[in-house]
Scaffold this motif. Structure first.
Motif, PDB file in Angstrom:
ATOM      1  N   ARG A 127       0.849  -1.202   0.000  1.00 38.78           N
ATOM      2  CA  ARG A 127       0.000   0.000   0.000  1.00 38.78           C
ATOM      3  C   ARG A 127       0.877   1.242   0.000  1.00 38.78           C
ATOM      4  O   ARG A 127       0.686   2.152   0.798  1.00 38.78           O
ATOM      5  CB  ARG A 127      -0.916  -0.014   1.235  1.00 38.78           C
ATOM      6  N   CYS A 128       1.869   1.241  -0.881  1.00 35.84           N
ATOM      7  CA  CYS A 128       2.857   2.319  -0.874  1.00 35.84           C
ATOM      8  C   CYS A 128       3.326   2.599  -2.303  1.00 35.84           C
ATOM      9  O   CYS A 128       3.389   1.692  -3.130  1.00 35.84           O
ATOM     10  CB  CYS A 128       4.024   1.836  -0.011  1.00 35.84           C
TER      11      CYS A 128
ATOM     12  N   PHE B  65       2.939   6.531   1.584  1.00 34.39           N
ATOM     13  CA  PHE B  65       2.029   5.504   2.103  1.00 34.39           C
ATOM     14  C   PHE B  65       0.565   5.895   1.885  1.00 34.39           C
ATOM     15  O   PHE B  65       0.191   7.044   2.128  1.00 34.39           O
ATOM     16  CB  PHE B  65       2.279   5.285   3.599  1.00 34.39           C
TER      17      PHE B  65
ATOM     18  N   TRP C 140      -0.780   6.232   8.862  1.00 35.73           N
ATOM     19  CA  TRP C 140      -0.376   5.609  10.114  1.00 35.73           C
ATOM     20  C   TRP C 140       0.543   4.405   9.892  1.00 35.73           C
ATOM     21  O   TRP C 140       1.106   3.875  10.832  1.00 35.73           O
ATOM     22  CB  TRP C 140      -1.603   5.211  10.942  1.00 35.73           C
ATOM     23  N   GLU C 141       0.675   3.964   8.650  1.00 34.19           N
ATOM     24  CA  GLU C 141       1.590   2.856   8.361  1.00 34.19           C
ATOM     25  C   GLU C 141       2.961   3.374   7.923  1.00 34.19           C
ATOM     26  O   GLU C 141       3.858   2.588   7.612  1.00 34.19           O
ATOM     27  CB  GLU C 141       0.993   1.954   7.271  1.00 34.19           C
TER      28      GLU C 141
ATOM     29  N   ASP D 160      -2.471   7.700  18.138  1.00 36.49           N
ATOM     30  CA  ASP D 160      -1.114   8.036  17.711  1.00 36.49           C
ATOM     31  C   ASP D 160      -0.122   7.886  18.869  1.00 36.49           C
ATOM     32  O   ASP D 160       0.976   7.379  18.691  1.00 36.49           O
ATOM     33  CB  ASP D 160      -1.073   9.457  17.140  1.00 36.49           C
TER      34      ASP D 160
ATOM     35  N   TRP E  58      -0.948   3.393  17.253  1.00 37.65           N
ATOM     36  CA  TRP E  58      -1.994   2.694  16.499  1.00 37.65           C
ATOM     37  C   TRP E  58      -2.019   1.210  16.853  1.00 37.65           C
ATOM     38  O   TRP E  58      -1.679   0.361  16.025  1.00 37.65           O
ATOM     39  CB  TRP E  58      -1.804   2.910  14.989  1.00 37.65           C
TER      40      TRP E  58
ATOM     41  N   ALA F 110       2.453  -4.839   7.368  1.00 36.29           N
ATOM     42  CA  ALA F 110       2.213  -3.578   6.651  1.00 36.29           C
ATOM     43  C   ALA F 110       3.431  -2.668   6.756  1.00 36.29           C
ATOM     44  O   ALA F 110       3.782  -1.976   5.803  1.00 36.29           O
ATOM     45  CB  ALA F 110       0.986  -2.878   7.217  1.00 36.29           C
ATOM     46  N   ALA F 111       4.087  -2.681   7.916  1.00 37.06           N
ATOM     47  CA  ALA F 111       5.271  -1.832   8.096  1.00 37.06           C
ATOM     48  C   ALA F 111       6.389  -2.241   7.137  1.00 37.06           C
ATOM     49  O   ALA F 111       7.214  -1.423   6.753  1.00 37.06           O
ATOM     50  CB  ALA F 111       5.766  -1.929   9.534  1.00 37.06           C
TER      51      ALA F 111
ATOM     52  N   LEU G 123       5.682  -3.440   4.132  1.00 34.56           N
ATOM     53  CA  LEU G 123       5.024  -3.397   2.814  1.00 34.56           C
ATOM     54  C   LEU G 123       4.656  -4.785   2.300  1.00 34.56           C
ATOM     55  O   LEU G 123       4.707  -5.035   1.097  1.00 34.56           O
ATOM     56  CB  LEU G 123       5.907  -2.672   1.787  1.00 34.56           C
TER      57      LEU G 123
ATOM     58  N   THR H 252       1.717  -6.196   2.709  1.00 27.21           N
ATOM     59  CA  THR H 252       0.257  -6.289   2.629  1.00 27.21           C
ATOM     60  C   THR H 252      -0.176  -5.726   1.277  1.00 27.21           C
ATOM     61  O   THR H 252       0.584  -4.968   0.673  1.00 27.21           O
ATOM     62  CB  THR H 252      -0.408  -5.467   3.757  1.00 27.21           C
ATOM     63  N   PRO H 253      -1.356  -6.051   0.795  1.00 23.83           N
ATOM     64  CA  PRO H 253      -2.343  -6.936   1.402  1.00 23.83           C
ATOM     65  C   PRO H 253      -1.914  -8.394   1.367  1.00 23.83           C
ATOM     66  O   PRO H 253      -1.180  -8.810   0.471  1.00 23.83           O
ATOM     67  CB  PRO H 253      -3.579  -6.704   0.538  1.00 23.83           C
TER      68      PRO H 253
END
Lengths: 265, 255
Positions: free
Chosen positions: A158-159, A185, A189-190, B37, B41, B55-56, B58, B60-61
């Motif tokens: 998602r980037c 992003f 928040w990611e 925040d 999160w 996700a951190a 990358l 995902t999905p």
């Protein structure tokens, strides 16, 4: 204000029965009672010989049909808005307490310090980027040999990963290729810099350009939903015309950076 | 002076109920964002924390393919991304981890979906079972067998430093082979379950696979172990025999 008699009370109850939100019902009831009392006072002045009961009956009949008034008032006072407002008051109070507790436990000073540090760091990196790709003065020893506008962009997860600017520099350690690698992003928040350290660059022959001892960069800038780093890649001899940025070996993803689009300065 | 302030307060602009509601909702929304925040999160479930780390990086999905749970708020997850599998786990810590949940996620493997690899899950399940996954199997793979051959596995350090003499007398089986049949996954790949067989060993002998897991840091997968994989098609024809080691730990953390 006198207490309402049974007759008055019944009239007021009938006129306000349709208002479902309690606090509104009370307010309207006391407002109507106020009007009624004014009317009773006027009638008492006009007919001093009438009994209280006669005056009250006359005043109530002048006020109108309580059922009809009740229907009109019920249409005016929507209960959901009142309930929502009441819930919002409690929720706001709870949120204020929760926020205070979170600030106390998570540390507002740290949060504030991190924010200040990010602002200062961004300023420092902007100065570096100006020197690298624009007309700024470098704070290090070196000379820019070429400036490129590769405008490379690719999606990963998602980037969006992009390289808009690149520059070749001659420095005491040798020639260095700088790529302004930006990660934007979809979900702010990611946002994070971890993916940057997993990036690898290879030339047209598939030979790695990244340093063996890990990822090297000159300045890392952070925005609301993006991070950008000036990635330093050592170059021996002529820089490649095209290089490919790759991610984890398992992830089938590549960003091709075209270094043939040189910008004249 | 006090009356002046009181008068000033009484003259303050009064909001209608609608505007008060709007003000309260705005305050609630801002507070929620600020609290979330400040707490970085947080995700309330173990899988949520795993996804956050994915996700951190990358990754995902992705879709959950397999999950192994262990008591004490620990679980391992295998997910399938676009062209890869991600394997990792989440522990619930007594101290440390995420502020609100105490979750501590880590990723142990990112496996290319089209490249043959075998990986061991970083934790054993509730019943002491060991789980492995094979990905990148040849087309038409319907059945598979995975064999792990463990030789000369050292005694876990906690036995060596133990002050209890009966524990110090424990030894690890010098050579042990483990075999499991594969369970095909919808997303491709196969899962292998090696059941706990600690009861088959005498009290002073430790199962080699158990010894490997006991000596592995809680944030890592076991080190590469020799293995042999045989794959058959639906007609029972052998498609592949592969010998190698289980995949190495990638060591990806949230910090």
């Amino acid at each position: 204000m006198d207490h309402p008699t049974h007759t008055t009370w019944s009239w007021l109850a009938a006129a306000t029965r349709g208002i479902r939100f309690g606090p509104d019902r009370e307010t309207v009831r006391s407002e109507l009672y106020g009007h009624l009392e004014d009317k009773i006072a006027d009638l008492r002045r006009l007919h001093p010989d009438w009994t209280r009961g006669e005056i009250e009956r006359m005043a109530l009949s002048q006020m109108g049909d309580p059922d009809e008034i009740g229907r009109a008032l019920a249409r005016l006072h929507r209960p959901w808005l009142g309930y929502l407002w009441r819930v919002s008051r409690w929720a706001s109070a709870a949120a204020a307490v929760l926020l205070a507790l979170t600030l106390l436990t998570s540390g507002l000073p740290d949060w504030w310090r991190d924010w200040q540090w990010t602002l200062e760091e961004n300023q420092r990196v902007q100065a570096i980027s100006q020197a690298l790709y624009e007309d700024g003065t470098p704070s290090w020893e070196g000379e820019r040999l070429a400036l490129y506008a590769p405008e490379a962009e690719a999606r990963l997860g998602r980037c969006t990963i992009s390289v808009d600017r690149a520059a070749l520099w001659r420095e005491p350690d040798g020639d260095q290729l700088y790529l302004e690698l930006r990660l934007t992003f979809d979900r702010p928040w990611e946002r994070g810099e971890r993916p940057l350290y997993q990036m690898r660059a290879e030339d047209e022959q598939g030979e790695p350009l990244s340093r063996e001892n890990g990822w090297t960069y000159r300045g890392l800038e952070t925005g609301f939903s993006w991070v950008a780093a000036n990635w330093v890649l050592p170059v021996e001899g002529e820089p490649p015309d095209r290089l490919t940025v790759r991610y984890f070996p398992g992830v089938d993803w590549a960003l091709t950076v075209d270094l043939t689009r040189e910008v004249r300065t | 002076m006090r009356h002046k302030w009181k008068a000033l307060w009484a003259r303050r602009p009064r909001l209608s109920r609608k505007w008060k509601l709007a003000r309260n909702l705005l305050f609630l929304a801002l507070s929620a964002v600020l609290i979330l925040d400040l707490l970085d999160w947080p995700r309330l479930t173990l899988y949520g924390s795993f996804q956050k780390l994915e996700a951190a990086y990358l990754l995902t999905p992705s879709e959950l393919v397999y999950r192994v749970d262990r008591e004490g708020g620990t679980a391992a997850f295998l997910t399938r991304g676009e062209s890869w599998y991600t394997l990792g786990a989440v522990h619930t810590m007594d101290e440390g981890g995420e502020t609100l949940t105490r979750h501590s996620p880590f990723l142990t493997h990112i496996l290319p979906a089209d490249q043959l690899q075998v990986a061991l899950f970083p934790i054993q399940g509730r019943e002491g079972e060991t789980v492995a996954v094979a990905v990148g199997l040849p087309e038409g793979a319907a059945a598979a067998r995975l064999e792990l051959t463990l030789e000369d596995i050292p005694l876990p350090w906690r036995y060596e430093v133990s002050e209890v003499s009966s524990l110090r007398r424990v030894s690890v089986v010098s050579s042990e082979q483990f075999t499991a049949e594969g369970e095909p996954l919808e997303e491709g790949g196969m899962i292998f379950l090696f059941p706990d067989h600690e009861d088959a060993h005498p009290d002073d002998q430790l199962c080699a696979l158990e010894a490997v897991y006991q000596d592995t840091n809680f944030w890592e997968a076991p080190p590469p172990l020799p293995c042999r994989l045989t794959v058959w098609d639906a007609q029972g024809r052998e498609l592949l025999t592969w010998e190698g080691t289980t995949a190495e730990d990638a060591g990806l953390f949230p910090y």
